[in-house]
Motif scaffolding. Structure first.
Motif, PDB file in Angstrom:
ATOM      1  N   PRO A 150     -39.544  51.271  63.753  1.00 53.41           N
ATOM      2  CA  PRO A 150     -38.875  50.194  64.494  1.00 53.41           C
ATOM      3  C   PRO A 150     -38.160  50.681  65.745  1.00 53.41           C
ATOM      4  O   PRO A 150     -38.153  49.993  66.764  1.00 53.41           O
ATOM      5  N   ILE A 151     -37.598  51.877  65.694  1.00 49.86           N
ATOM      6  CA  ILE A 151     -36.884  52.419  66.854  1.00 49.86           C
ATOM      7  C   ILE A 151     -37.866  52.753  67.968  1.00 49.86           C
ATOM      8  O   ILE A 151     -37.637  52.427  69.142  1.00 49.86           O
ATOM      9  N   VAL A 152     -38.974  53.395  67.609  1.00 50.83           N
ATOM     10  CA  VAL A 152     -39.992  53.757  68.588  1.00 50.83           C
ATOM     11  C   VAL A 152     -40.580  52.505  69.229  1.00 50.83           C
ATOM     12  O   VAL A 152     -40.750  52.438  70.452  1.00 50.83           O
ATOM     13  N   THR A 153     -40.893  51.497  68.406  1.00 54.54           N
ATOM     14  CA  THR A 153     -41.431  50.241  68.932  1.00 54.54           C
ATOM     15  C   THR A 153     -40.421  49.578  69.860  1.00 54.54           C
ATOM     16  O   THR A 153     -40.773  49.113  70.949  1.00 54.54           O
ATOM     17  N   PHE A 154     -39.156  49.556  69.454  1.00 56.54           N
ATOM     18  CA  PHE A 154     -38.113  48.964  70.279  1.00 56.54           C
ATOM     19  C   PHE A 154     -38.013  49.672  71.633  1.00 56.54           C
ATOM     20  O   PHE A 154     -37.962  49.031  72.685  1.00 56.54           O
ATOM     21  N   LEU A 155     -37.997  51.004  71.622  1.00 62.20           N
ATOM     22  CA  LEU A 155     -37.867  51.747  72.879  1.00 62.20           C
ATOM     23  C   LEU A 155     -39.093  51.559  73.773  1.00 62.20           C
ATOM     24  O   LEU A 155     -38.959  51.445  74.994  1.00 62.20           O
ATOM     25  N   HIS A 156     -40.278  51.500  73.170  1.00 59.03           N
ATOM     26  CA  HIS A 156     -41.497  51.252  73.948  1.00 59.03           C
ATOM     27  C   HIS A 156     -41.419  49.878  74.622  1.00 59.03           C
ATOM     28  O   HIS A 156     -41.658  49.748  75.826  1.00 59.03           O
ATOM     29  N   GLU A 157     -41.082  48.866  73.837  1.00 55.68           N
ATOM     30  CA  GLU A 157     -40.981  47.508  74.393  1.00 55.68           C
ATOM     31  C   GLU A 157     -39.818  47.390  75.370  1.00 55.68           C
ATOM     32  O   GLU A 157     -39.882  46.614  76.320  1.00 55.68           O
ATOM     33  N   LEU A 158     -38.764  48.166  75.157  1.00 56.18           N
ATOM     34  CA  LEU A 158     -37.640  48.163  76.090  1.00 56.18           C
ATOM     35  C   LEU A 158     -38.086  48.695  77.458  1.00 56.18           C
ATOM     36  O   LEU A 158     -37.614  48.224  78.492  1.00 56.18           O
ATOM     37  N   GLY A 159     -39.011  49.658  77.463  1.00 54.05           N
ATOM     38  CA  GLY A 159     -39.574  50.127  78.725  1.00 54.05           C
ATOM     39  C   GLY A 159     -40.230  48.989  79.488  1.00 54.05           C
ATOM     40  O   GLY A 159     -39.997  48.811  80.690  1.00 54.05           O
ATOM     41  N   HIS A 160     -41.051  48.180  78.771  1.00 54.90           N
ATOM     42  CA  HIS A 160     -41.654  46.998  79.404  1.00 54.90           C
ATOM     43  C   HIS A 160     -40.569  46.018  79.853  1.00 54.90           C
ATOM     44  O   HIS A 160     -40.608  45.486  80.962  1.00 54.90           O
TER      45      HIS A 160
END
Length: 183
Positions: free
Chosen positions: A30-40
């Motif tokens: 969940p953290i990795v997904t959140f940070l990836h989407e936060l980049g977008h």
């Protein structure tokens, strides 16, 4: 023999550490997904005037709540159902703006992967810190591969035919002018 790691992951003694690392990778999703989407999402906030919404996990999960809302422009929804899934929603933009937003997620994930890889190889770490960093590196590397390889990912409720990866959306955008990312 020269070793970059204090743990020998490829031996019988390393099996428990590999199992712990796999569990950590699952916990980091969940953290990795959140940070990836936060980049977008951050790139979308910079380049657009409309509302930006980040979804982590599948919509409709039992533990879904809106955790961050900044005025009318930015909100983040998190669900613990299928935490590898995520998307960033923003208004349709010019081709170059969409391209920049699509590239921001994988670039952010690439930076996190490179940073953790550098820390792993440049420092001697205690076993517990090395194990966490190896797990973090692997979780980010897997997310990077999932985002850049041009495929349709596992179907979700929002994307019944499967969400297109960022790589596939970039190819579609360059060839057809549309990324097809809207749920």
């Amino acid at each position: 023999m020269i070793s970059f790691a204090s743990i020998d992951y490829f031996s019988a003694e390393g099996i428990p550490f590999v199992l712990i690392a796999v569990c950590n990778i699952w916990l980091f999703q969940p953290i990795v997904t959140f940070l990836h989407e936060l980049g977008h999402g951050l790139m979308a906030l910079l380049l657009t005037d409309g509302t930006v919404r980040i979804q982590v996990g599948e919509e409709g999960g039992s533990l879904r709540n809106k955790i961050i809302k900044f005025g009318k422009r930015f909100c983040i929804d998190i669900s613990l159902k299928n935490t590898r899934a995520g998307y960033t929603q923003f208004e349709e933009q010019k081709k170059w703006v969409q391209l920049m937003i699509l590239l921001a997620g994988p670039m952010f994930t690439l930076c996190l992967t490179c940073q953790s890889g550098y820390l792993l190889l440049s420092r001697y770490l205690p076993g517990w810190a090395e194990l966490l960093l190896v797990s973090w590196f692997c979780a980010n590397l897997l997310a990077l591969f999932r985002s850049v390889i041009p495929v349709y990912l596992k179907p979700t409720a929002t994307f019944p035919e499967g969400p297109p990866s960022d790589g596939l959306q970039i190819i579609n955008l360059l060839l057809t002018g549309s990324s097809h990312k809207k749920p």
